[in-house]
Scaffold this motif. Structure first.
Motif, PDB file in Angstrom:
ATOM      1  N   ASP A  13       0.849  -1.184   0.000  1.00  0.00           N
ATOM      2  CA  ASP A  13       0.000   0.000   0.000  1.00  0.00           C
ATOM      3  C   ASP A  13       0.889   1.240   0.000  1.00  0.00           C
ATOM      4  O   ASP A  13       2.104   1.139  -0.179  1.00  0.00           O
ATOM      5  N   GLU A  14       0.286   2.406   0.202  1.00  0.00           N
ATOM      6  CA  GLU A  14       1.068   3.639   0.115  1.00  0.00           C
ATOM      7  C   GLU A  14       2.140   3.726   1.199  1.00  0.00           C
ATOM      8  O   GLU A  14       3.094   4.500   1.089  1.00  0.00           O
ATOM      9  N   ASN A  15       1.997   2.941   2.241  1.00  0.00           N
ATOM     10  CA  ASN A  15       2.962   2.948   3.335  1.00  0.00           C
ATOM     11  C   ASN A  15       3.953   1.788   3.254  1.00  0.00           C
ATOM     12  O   ASN A  15       4.721   1.566   4.184  1.00  0.00           O
ATOM     13  N   GLY A  16       3.913   1.062   2.145  1.00  0.00           N
ATOM     14  CA  GLY A  16       4.795  -0.092   2.004  1.00  0.00           C
ATOM     15  C   GLY A  16       4.045  -1.389   2.164  1.00  0.00           C
ATOM     16  O   GLY A  16       2.849  -1.469   1.861  1.00  0.00           O
ATOM     17  N   LYS A  17       4.707  -2.400   2.649  1.00  0.00           N
ATOM     18  CA  LYS A  17       4.083  -3.702   2.811  1.00  0.00           C
ATOM     19  C   LYS A  17       3.131  -3.717   4.003  1.00  0.00           C
ATOM     20  O   LYS A  17       3.432  -3.188   5.070  1.00  0.00           O
ATOM     21  N   LYS A  18       1.975  -4.365   3.787  1.00  0.00           N
ATOM     22  CA  LYS A  18       1.008  -4.523   4.861  1.00  0.00           C
ATOM     23  C   LYS A  18       0.671  -6.001   4.999  1.00  0.00           C
ATOM     24  O   LYS A  18       0.368  -6.675   4.018  1.00  0.00           O
ATOM     25  N   GLU A  19       0.728  -6.501   6.223  1.00  0.00           N
ATOM     26  CA  GLU A  19       0.438  -7.916   6.464  1.00  0.00           C
ATOM     27  C   GLU A  19      -1.073  -8.103   6.574  1.00  0.00           C
ATOM     28  O   GLU A  19      -1.703  -7.628   7.511  1.00  0.00           O
ATOM     29  N   ILE A  20      -1.655  -8.789   5.589  1.00  0.00           N
ATOM     30  CA  ILE A  20      -3.108  -8.999   5.553  1.00  0.00           C
ATOM     31  C   ILE A  20      -3.502 -10.267   6.296  1.00  0.00           C
ATOM     32  O   ILE A  20      -4.469 -10.277   7.056  1.00  0.00           O
ATOM     33  N   LEU A  21      -2.778 -11.344   6.060  1.00  0.00           N
ATOM     34  CA  LEU A  21      -2.994 -12.601   6.772  1.00  0.00           C
ATOM     35  C   LEU A  21      -1.757 -12.925   7.584  1.00  0.00           C
ATOM     36  O   LEU A  21      -0.630 -12.755   7.116  1.00  0.00           O
ATOM     37  N   LYS A  22      -1.977 -13.416   8.804  1.00  0.00           N
ATOM     38  CA  LYS A  22      -0.865 -13.632   9.729  1.00  0.00           C
ATOM     39  C   LYS A  22      -0.869 -15.067  10.253  1.00  0.00           C
ATOM     40  O   LYS A  22      -1.632 -15.412  11.154  1.00  0.00           O
ATOM     41  N   ASN A  23      -0.052 -15.897   9.641  1.00  0.00           N
ATOM     42  CA  ASN A  23       0.193 -17.235  10.169  1.00  0.00           C
ATOM     43  C   ASN A  23      -1.110 -18.014  10.400  1.00  0.00           C
ATOM     44  O   ASN A  23      -1.332 -18.580  11.475  1.00  0.00           O
ATOM     45  N   VAL A  24      -1.972 -18.057   9.381  1.00  0.00           N
ATOM     46  CA  VAL A  24      -3.275 -18.723   9.492  1.00  0.00           C
ATOM     47  C   VAL A  24      -3.123 -20.225   9.264  1.00  0.00           C
ATOM     48  O   VAL A  24      -2.594 -20.662   8.242  1.00  0.00           O
ATOM     49  N   SER A  25      -3.615 -21.002  10.214  1.00  0.00           N
ATOM     50  CA  SER A  25      -3.625 -22.456  10.079  1.00  0.00           C
ATOM     51  C   SER A  25      -5.025 -22.966  10.399  1.00  0.00           C
ATOM     52  O   SER A  25      -5.620 -22.565  11.412  1.00  0.00           O
ATOM     53  N   LEU A  26      -5.559 -23.822   9.542  1.00  0.00           N
ATOM     54  CA  LEU A  26      -6.870 -24.417   9.795  1.00  0.00           C
ATOM     55  C   LEU A  26      -7.080 -25.616   8.893  1.00  0.00           C
ATOM     56  O   LEU A  26      -6.394 -25.790   7.887  1.00  0.00           O
ATOM     57  N   LYS A  27      -8.062 -26.452   9.266  1.00  0.00           N
ATOM     58  CA  LYS A  27      -8.456 -27.596   8.463  1.00  0.00           C
ATOM     59  C   LYS A  27      -9.948 -27.482   8.167  1.00  0.00           C
ATOM     60  O   LYS A  27     -10.738 -27.160   9.053  1.00  0.00           O
TER      61      LYS A  27
END
Length: 240
Positions: A13-27
């Protein structure tokens, strides 16, 4: 079964990298799964990562024991994943019959195409030869899209906010279609939604907030917490 292992996704984004998903684990192995959460929580991004529209920054995606992380959307479609966008695409010059035949990816008769339209509550005679263009309403397009996914018969069908852009009457009919689809589909249905009525027919609910899994369980385990936590997930009622 679908398994996500430590999935992260970064966007610019305009501020650089943005973390949208963070270490998501599921089944995911249930017939009907709903993913919900506040706007901007990352739930639609998660759906697009599963479908292959976005490539995760890290982590692995496993489908029935096979690593599909590096496959694109076309390759994942061949492996049995369908994706329905918030706003279905219109195709001038292509008829409903053409689209259902292409979705089936095999030779099917006009009568079979009509059967798929009937499954979603549309009169086949009125729609089979219509073009998928601006003459169709949002609700009609949504139902035609579902008919296409039923024709595909994939092991995983993903719907990104299917209630978006349709009126209350169309939404009520859409719920009926999903309930019927729940009975006839062979694979898993995964729906991104805020709507309480959609959450109420899910076997499992996954709550996403700030790019992370906040809660996961059956609707009896999760839905009461969602409804009692005003402002947490912004679950809507039928006021559309």
């Amino acid at each position: 079964m679908l398994e996500l292992q430590n999935i992260s996704y970064n966007a610019e984004d305009e501020n650089g990298k943005k973390e949208i998903l963070k270490n998501v684990s599921l089944k995911v192995n249930d017939r009907f799964v709903a993913i919900t959460g506040p706007n901007g929580s990352g739930k639609s991004t998660l759906a697009k990562v599963i479908a292959g529209i976005y490539t995760p920054s890290s982590g692995r995606i496993i489908l029935d024991g096979e690593d599909i992380t590096d496959l694109n959307i076309t390759e994942r479609a061949r492996h049995g994943i369908s994706f329905a966008f918030q706003q279905p695409v219109r195709f001038k010059g292509i008829t409903v019959k053409d689209m259902i035949k292409m979705a089936a990816n095999k030779e099917i008769s006009v009568a079979q195409c009509c059967d798929y339209l009937s499954e979603v509550g549309l009169c086949a005679r009125d729609y089979i030869d219509r073009e998928i263009n601006a003459s169709l309403s949002g609700g009609e397009l949504k139902r035609i899209e579902i008919a296409m996914i039923i024709a595909r018969g994939t092991k995983l069908s993903i719907f990104d906010e299917p209630e978006a852009g349709i009126d209350l009457w169309s939404f009520n009919n859409l719920i009926n279609v999903f309930e019927k689809m729940h009975e006839i589909i062979k694979g898993t249905i995964l729906i991104i939604s805020h709507q309480e009525r959609i959450l109420n027919i899910a076997d499992k609910i996954i709550v996403v907030a700030d790019g992370e899994i906040q809660n996961i369980g059956t609707r009896d385990e999760v839905l009461p917490d969602i409804l009692s936590s005003a402002g947490t997930c912004h679950v809507l009622t039928d006021k559309m």
